[in-house]
Enzyme design. Structure first.
Site, short mmCIF file in Angstrom:
data_model
loop_
_atom_site.label_atom_id
_atom_site.label_comp_id
_atom_site.label_asym_id
_atom_site.label_seq_id
_atom_site.Cartn_x
_atom_site.Cartn_y
_atom_site.Cartn_z
N ASP A 72 0.16 8.44 18.00
CA ASP A 72 -0.78 8.27 17.10
C ASP A 72 -1.02 6.98 17.18
O ASP A 72 -1.26 6.17 16.04
CB ASP A 72 -0.22 8.63 15.60
N GLY A 86 1.74 4.92 1.73
CA GLY A 86 1.42 5.88 2.87
C GLY A 86 1.56 7.26 2.71
O GLY A 86 1.64 7.77 1.59
N SER A 87 1.55 8.09 3.79
CA SER A 87 1.65 9.50 3.58
C SER A 87 3.10 10.03 3.05
O SER A 87 3.13 11.09 2.31
CB SER A 87 1.22 10.04 5.00
N GLY A 92 5.37 7.39 1.20
CA GLY A 92 5.90 6.51 0.16
C GLY A 92 4.89 5.31 0.52
O GLY A 92 4.07 5.15 1.10
N LYS A 120 9.68 0.34 3.87
CA LYS A 120 9.04 1.48 3.66
C LYS A 120 9.95 2.16 2.53
O LYS A 120 11.12 2.49 3.01
CB LYS A 120 8.74 2.09 4.77
N GLY A 139 0.92 -1.01 0.00
CA GLY A 139 -0.08 0.03 0.06
C GLY A 139 0.95 1.10 -0.12
O GLY A 139 2.19 1.09 0.16
P1 ADP Z 1 0.61 5.26 6.44
O1 ADP Z 1 0.73 4.67 7.80
O2 ADP Z 1 1.21 6.56 6.31
O3 ADP Z 1 -0.90 5.13 5.72
P2 ADP Z 1 2.31 2.88 5.75
O4 ADP Z 1 3.59 2.87 4.85
O5 ADP Z 1 2.44 2.63 7.16
O6 ADP Z 1 1.54 4.24 5.57
O7 ADP Z 1 1.16 1.65 5.44
C1 ADP Z 1 0.96 1.63 3.90
C2 ADP Z 1 0.16 -0.09 3.92
O8 ADP Z 1 1.12 -1.01 4.33
C3 ADP Z 1 -1.00 -0.11 4.90
O9 ADP Z 1 -2.05 -0.95 4.04
C4 ADP Z 1 -0.42 -0.90 5.85
O10 ADP Z 1 -1.31 -1.63 6.66
C5 ADP Z 1 0.73 -1.86 5.21
N1 ADP Z 1 1.75 -2.09 6.39
C6 ADP Z 1 2.78 -1.14 6.84
N2 ADP Z 1 3.62 -1.78 7.54
C7 ADP Z 1 3.39 -3.02 7.23
C8 ADP Z 1 4.33 -4.20 7.94
N3 ADP Z 1 5.11 -4.16 8.67
N4 ADP Z 1 3.62 -5.40 7.55
C9 ADP Z 1 2.38 -5.50 6.83
N5 ADP Z 1 1.83 -4.54 6.23
C10 ADP Z 1 2.11 -3.40 6.48
MG MG Z 2 1.03 3.16 8.65
#
Ligand code: ADP
Ligand code: MG
Length: 234
Positions: free
Chosen positions: A141, A17-18, A20, A37, A15
């Protein structure tokens, strides 16, 4: 030797995020499944870069079974990209789980909710009670999108992106961050933020896990039929 992006194989993008994207990756040396990330720091202001550095430094220090484990970081200066390698949480996040429950019109098991609360309490105890140096880590948060489940349904607190190290000398940190529904009264009044504000958010989480609805003062609560439509705000 510092690791390189070539040491990992990208399997898929989970997915965005904010800052990347988050991708599922495989460590070539031993086949271990992880995530990274991907953050482009090229356009970031100095203050944001500082925030990023502090997030990474913080992640490196936090080693607890209920906190998403940090593994590595890779800096690609030619593309101004930072890769933060972390534990893969196969069960996804609680925001997605809540949405699935709403869609399927079913509540979460009481036993599951209790497990989430117990494990998050342990994670917060670790952050709040750290005794090395004099700093306490506040999450700031705490919300369903930042809480993950691993393959064994263990609960993992993640996304310390907005956390700050609170020095015991100052005892309060004055920053206005967080998700409105989960904000403590002192946060809403732009007052100080301390360990107790994280605990307030934990209480809001408990409510949401039980009711599958955020606590909105003054409104009738807890009905699965009246759930808001469309995409959740996270
Ligand atoms: P934000 O929190 O800014 O929206 P993230 O990069 O944390 O962005 O999340 C993007 C996506 O990746 C989300 O769907 C989240 O559930 C998933 N995600 C983030 N970290 C993990 C992880 N360690 N394992 C599995 N999925 C993850
Ligand atoms: Mg997140």
């Amino acid at each position: 030797m510092p690791s390189r992006t070539e040491d990992y194989e990208v399997l898929l993008t989970i997915g965005c995020g904010s800052y990347g994207k988050c991708q599922k990756i495989k460590r070539k040396s031993d086949g271990k499944i992880l995530v990274w990330k991907v953050l482009d720091y090229g356009t970031m202001a100095e203050a944001e870069k500082q925030m990023l550095v502090s997030e990474v430094n913080l992640l490196r220090e936090l080693k607890h079974p209920n906190i998403v484990r940090y593994y590595d970081r890779i800096i690609d200066r030619t593309n101004t990209t930072l890769y933060i390698v972390m534990e893969y949480c196969e069960g996804g996040d609680l925001a997605s789980l809540i949405n699935r429950c709403i869609k399927d019109r079913r509540y979460l098991e009481e036993e599951f909710i209790l497990r989430v609360m117990a494990q998050l309490s342990l994670a917060l105890k670790e952050c709040h009670g750290r005794s090395n140096g004099s700093s306490t880590v506040l999450h700031r948060d705490l919300k369903p999108a930042n809480i993950f489940l691993d393959v064994k349904q263990n609960v993992k607190l993640g996304d310390f992106g907005l956390a700050r190290i609170l020095n015991h000398d100052t005892s309060f940190a004055k920053t206005f961050v967080g998700t409105p529904y989960y904000m403590s009264p002192e946060q809403i009044n732009r007052m100080s933020y301390n360990e107790k504000s994280d605990i307030w958010s934990l209480g809001c989480l408990l409510y949401e896990l039980c009711a599958l609805s955020e606590h909105l003062p003054g409104k009738e609560e807890g009905s699965l039929c009246r759930r808001r439509q469309g995409k959740r705000q996270t």
